[in-house]
Design a protein around this motif. Structure first.
Motif, PDB file in Angstrom:
ATOM      1  N   LEU A 271       0.817  -1.212   0.000  1.00  0.00           N
ATOM      2  CA  LEU A 271       0.000   0.000   0.000  1.00  0.00           C
ATOM      3  C   LEU A 271       0.850   1.262   0.000  1.00  0.00           C
ATOM      4  O   LEU A 271       0.645   2.161  -0.824  1.00  0.00           O
TER       5      LEU A 271
ATOM      6  N   LEU B 178       0.818   3.826  -3.139  1.00  0.00           N
ATOM      7  CA  LEU B 178       0.141   5.105  -2.954  1.00  0.00           C
ATOM      8  C   LEU B 178       0.891   6.252  -3.624  1.00  0.00           C
ATOM      9  O   LEU B 178       0.307   7.294  -3.953  1.00  0.00           O
TER      10      LEU B 178
ATOM     11  N   ILE C 198     -13.823   7.054  -1.218  1.00  0.00           N
ATOM     12  CA  ILE C 198     -12.881   6.032  -0.761  1.00  0.00           C
ATOM     13  C   ILE C 198     -13.617   5.080   0.171  1.00  0.00           C
ATOM     14  O   ILE C 198     -14.302   5.508   1.108  1.00  0.00           O
TER      15      ILE C 198
ATOM     16  N   ILE D  98     -12.833   1.770   2.609  1.00  0.00           N
ATOM     17  CA  ILE D  98     -11.703   1.070   3.224  1.00  0.00           C
ATOM     18  C   ILE D  98     -12.209  -0.065   4.109  1.00  0.00           C
ATOM     19  O   ILE D  98     -13.038   0.147   4.992  1.00  0.00           O
TER      20      ILE D  98
ATOM     21  N   TRP E  88      -0.700   4.672   7.656  1.00  0.00           N
ATOM     22  CA  TRP E  88      -1.233   4.749   6.292  1.00  0.00           C
ATOM     23  C   TRP E  88      -2.490   5.599   6.146  1.00  0.00           C
ATOM     24  O   TRP E  88      -2.727   6.173   5.077  1.00  0.00           O
TER      25      TRP E  88
ATOM     26  N   VAL F  61      -3.799   8.021   2.916  1.00  0.00           N
ATOM     27  CA  VAL F  61      -4.968   7.685   2.099  1.00  0.00           C
ATOM     28  C   VAL F  61      -5.924   8.873   2.011  1.00  0.00           C
ATOM     29  O   VAL F  61      -6.481   9.165   0.950  1.00  0.00           O
TER      30      VAL F  61
ATOM     31  N   LYS G 260      -5.698  11.370  -0.771  1.00  0.00           N
ATOM     32  CA  LYS G 260      -6.142  10.957  -2.107  1.00  0.00           C
ATOM     33  C   LYS G 260      -7.604  11.317  -2.354  1.00  0.00           C
ATOM     34  O   LYS G 260      -8.125  11.120  -3.447  1.00  0.00           O
TER      35      LYS G 260
ATOM     36  N   PRO H  88      -8.090   1.136  -0.969  1.00  0.00           N
ATOM     37  CA  PRO H  88      -6.676   0.821  -0.748  1.00  0.00           C
ATOM     38  C   PRO H  88      -6.419  -0.574  -0.168  1.00  0.00           C
ATOM     39  O   PRO H  88      -5.260  -0.979  -0.070  1.00  0.00           O
TER      40      PRO H  88
ATOM     41  N   ILE I  47      -5.951  -1.130  -4.560  1.00  0.00           N
ATOM     42  CA  ILE I  47      -4.610  -1.638  -4.240  1.00  0.00           C
ATOM     43  C   ILE I  47      -4.766  -2.870  -3.355  1.00  0.00           C
ATOM     44  O   ILE I  47      -5.539  -2.860  -2.398  1.00  0.00           O
TER      45      ILE I  47
END
Length: 320
Positions: free
Chosen positions: A49, A53, A64, A66, A96, A100, A103, A252, A273
């Motif tokens: 990740l 990224l 997004i 997750i 992380w 994220v 983004k 992600p 990802i």
């Protein structure tokens, strides 16, 4: 990679045969073949990740979704995540999650899944970066019983945005169709419900408790061997409510591909990802299948049906 697992005749769990693996693998983006951010839309990225990224531009995604590793010991196809202290799990999220969030577009939305053990950590991490608007709780209707505790039948999804004064939300796209058990009439006519050959139903606005979700199981074509696969119906609600056709949905922790597959079925762009190559291959096969079949279990005619009712009504209509 196990491609020869024997299954019951009627088991529809997705499998890969040796002949298709190379073709599916060639569709993946990896650190060896990715060159620029322009390549990542409508692609599956196979890799770490934090490394991958770097190829995702800031402000890339409208939405997004997750589904991170919960704070549980879990074997993800040979990649093991070990339960840790809450402090250690909080530190893991900090490695992380802020990256994220970069983004996400300025008017974008984010949903993050969790269970009761890690939900406090998730809330804490999210509130450092975004504005939390709600917590959805959905009924996970299958699971093992517990002799010394209550059976865990619920999971959470945190809903957050970058700008609470500017975000997209379309509640009319996620209306629920429910059976009316005690129909009320005014002047002899149905009030707030429809009487049809299929039965008596009412369209209702969704709340933040969802009891109409079926976890994928062996007879459903969306099912894979991923240990924590999320249902397509679950993600369809998030995508329809918080994105428009053509918007970009980014996941992600893609797993077996549900976010990308549902985005494609609902005419959104996508990117995901995932570290595990086999999961990426499952995702790519599901994306190919979505080119032929855009149906989503429990979602039809622009509404979400109660669990187990749509199939019954479809059969009833076919028999008439």
């Amino acid at each position: 990679m196990d491609t020869e697992k024997k299954r019951a005749k009627n088991n529809r769990t997705l499998t890969l045969n040796s002949e298709e693996i190379d073709g599916l693998r060639s569709r993946l983006l990896t650190k060896e073949n990715i060159h620029s951010a322009s390549e990542i839309t409508n692609r599956t990225i196979n890799g770490d990740l934090l490394e991958m990224l770097e190829f995702v531009p800031d402000g890339f995604a409208d939405l997004i979704i997750i589904d991170p590793p919960y704070n549980l010991s879990k074997n993800f196809n040979g990649m093991k995540f070990s339960r840790r202290s809450q402090e250690s799990y909080d530190e893991y999220l900090e490695t992380w999650f802020p990256k994220v969030c970069k983004k996400l577009k300025a008017n974008g939305s984010l949903y993050m899944c969790g269970d009761w053990k890690c939900t406090a950590s998730l809330q804490n991490a999210i509130e450092k970066q975004l504005t939390v608007l709600n917590r959805i709780t959905w009924q996970r209707e299958k699971g093992r019983g517990a002799k010394n505790n209550w059976k865990n039948g619920m999971e959470d999804i945190w809903f957050a945005v970058k700008n609470p004064d500017d975000y997209y939300f379309n509640v009319d796209a996620v209306m629920c169709k429910r059976q009316v058990l005690a129909p009320y009439k005014a002047d002899g006519k149905p009030k707030d419900w429809d009487d049809s050959l299929d039965g008596k139903f009412r369209l209702t606005y969704p709340s933040n408790f969802w009891d109409d979700i079926s976890v994928p199981f062996w007879s459903m074509p969306e099912n894979t061997d991923h240990p924590t696969q999320k249902p397509e119906k679950l993600y369809a609600k998030l995508i329809l409510a918080s994105s428009k056709e053509g918007d970009v949905v980014f996941d992600p922790f893609l797993g077996s591909g549900t976010a990308s597959v549902v985005a494609k079925k609902l005419k959104r762009s996508y990117c995901g990802i995932e570290l595990n190559e086999e999961y990426c291959l499952w995702a790519e096969k599901r994306l190919l299948m979505a080119e032929q079949d855009i149906s989503i279990q429990g979602y039809s005619d622009g509404v979400f049906w109660e669990r187990n009712t749509f199939a019954k009504q479809a059969k009833k209509s076919a028999d008439l």
